[in-house]
Design an enzyme around this catalytic site. Structure first.
Site, mmCIF file in Angstrom:
data_model
loop_
_atom_site.group_PDB
_atom_site.id
_atom_site.type_symbol
_atom_site.label_atom_id
_atom_site.label_comp_id
_atom_site.label_asym_id
_atom_site.label_seq_id
_atom_site.Cartn_x
_atom_site.Cartn_y
_atom_site.Cartn_z
ATOM 1 N N ALA A 256 4.433 37.284 13.709
ATOM 2 C CA ALA A 256 5.070 36.621 15.479
ATOM 3 C C ALA A 256 5.837 35.674 14.830
ATOM 4 C CB ALA A 256 3.666 35.950 16.055
ATOM 5 N N HIS A 257 6.269 34.734 16.086
ATOM 6 C CA HIS A 257 7.171 33.309 15.588
ATOM 7 C C HIS A 257 6.627 32.634 14.819
ATOM 8 C CE1 HIS A 257 6.069 31.324 19.883
ATOM 9 N NE2 HIS A 257 4.694 31.283 18.696
#
Length: 356
Positions: A256-257
């Site tokens: 994920a980010h």
């Protein structure tokens, strides 16, 4: 229908060349000192001109019955070799064997051009402002956007999409159908088929309308990283998502980010790493590990498959379970539950569901 050879038969190697490539010592030349090694195989499948390796007593029966012309093993197991087999001795037989296979089958090390050519193929779509160094290969159907820069020796396979402004270093490979946007790749990076790098991370401000948060960071992939098929790595929201040098990521992984992954980590298939998590150097995550956001896994730690990491993990430990905890503690819990269940069964105590 003919049977294809997907990897061309290599030039044969002499026993001396095998020793040089593997770093192993030739302890016995076997039936013929002039033996040529023309391929590799398992102990069970290898033939008289193949090289195999043996490093576990579990496969002693296969070793004794093997028809392999040559085998790399260790000092302790070498005496069990069948008559006529050339025997090499190495401290780490599997690693020595891999060194030879890398030399025999270099094309198996990274994605190759689907169209079987060199240079820019007809049917590739390259924006006039993109800059490709000499020696770049681009397959038909690939799309390369404006302002993109790609280094020499890199292969962009069929139907890959390279977005605007992306930077790709030298001697990289981007597999068929992969997409890269908002991404910087170092040198010798391998991206397998269908991987997705640089799409926006999953960021919303909760409310009646779930307000979308702009994701304005990048994905930065350092040298010698390998990313498996259909893995997704989201770009950062405010800071970059970073994959450290030498890290190897399996197929079907979600990163994920804002995640920062250190150098030389191993992340196995179906693992999911939530946003703003940090993996320090040399971390190993087994298959199907889940990591919650905003935590740190310390240098050299190992997390067992199917575990759930819900907070920080100290350096150099082995954890497992859900929630993850030190392996010995996890094993004690499993043993206790097993013993309780066994005691209940012996006493005839009711177990949940018995009343139905």
């Amino acid at each position: 229908m003919t049977e294809p050879a997907f990897f061309p038969l290599p030039s044969p190697l002499s026993l001396a060349e095998v020793a040089t490539l593997s770093g192993a010592r030739l302890a016995r030349a076997g039936a013929s000192a002039d033996l040529e090694v023309r391929g590799v195989g398992t102990l069970a499948d290898a033939g008289p001109h193949d090289l195999a390796f043996f490093d576990s007593p579990r496969y002693l029966g296969d070793f004794r019955a093997s028809r392999a012309g040559a085998c790399i093993t260790n000092e302790k197991l070498a005496s069990e070799a069948p008559e006529g087999m050339a025997v090499f001795i190495a401290g780490r037989p599997a690693q020595a064997f891999v060194s030879v296979t890398r030399a025999l089958f270099p094309q198996a090390l990274r994605p190759q051009p689907v169209f079987g050519h060199a240079g820019i193929a007809t049917g590739a779509f390259i924006h006039p402002t993109a800059r490709l160094e000499d020696g770049v290969t681009v397959d038909p159907g690939a799309v390369i956007g404006p302002g993109t820069e790609i280094g020499s020796g890199t292969v962009i396979c069929a139907n890959a999409v390279i977005g605007a402004g992306v930077r790709i270093g030298r001697d990289c490979a981007v597999g068929p159908g992969a997409t890269l946007t908002h991404t910087l790749l170092g040198n010798r990076v391998i991206i397998h088929a269908g991987a997705r790098l640089g799409q926006d991370g999953f960021g919303y401000q909760p409310g009646a309308a779930h307000l979308k948060v702009p994701q304005i960071g990048r994905v930065v992939v350092q040298d010698d990283v390998e990313i498996g098929a259909n893995t997704a790595i989201d770009r950062g929201a405010l800071r970059d998502t970073v994959i450290g040098e030498g890290t190897k990521i399996d197929n079907l992984v979600q990163i994920a980010h804002n995640v920062v992954i250190g150098r030389h980590c191993i992340i196995v298939s179906q693992t999911g790493i939530s946003g703003s998590t940090t993996l320090e150097d040399y971390v190993v995550l087994g298959g199907q590990v889940g990591v919650v956001g905003h935590c740190t896994i310390g240098t050299g730690s190992q997390i067992a498959a199917s575990s759930n990491v819900k907070g920080d993990v100290p350096p150099g430990v082995r954890w497992g379970g859900s929630p993850a905890k030190p392996v010995r503690e996890w094993f004690r819990e499993i043993t206790t539950l097993k013993n309780l269940a066994a005691a209940g069964a012996r006493s005839g105590a009711a177990t949940p569901g018995d009343e139905e």
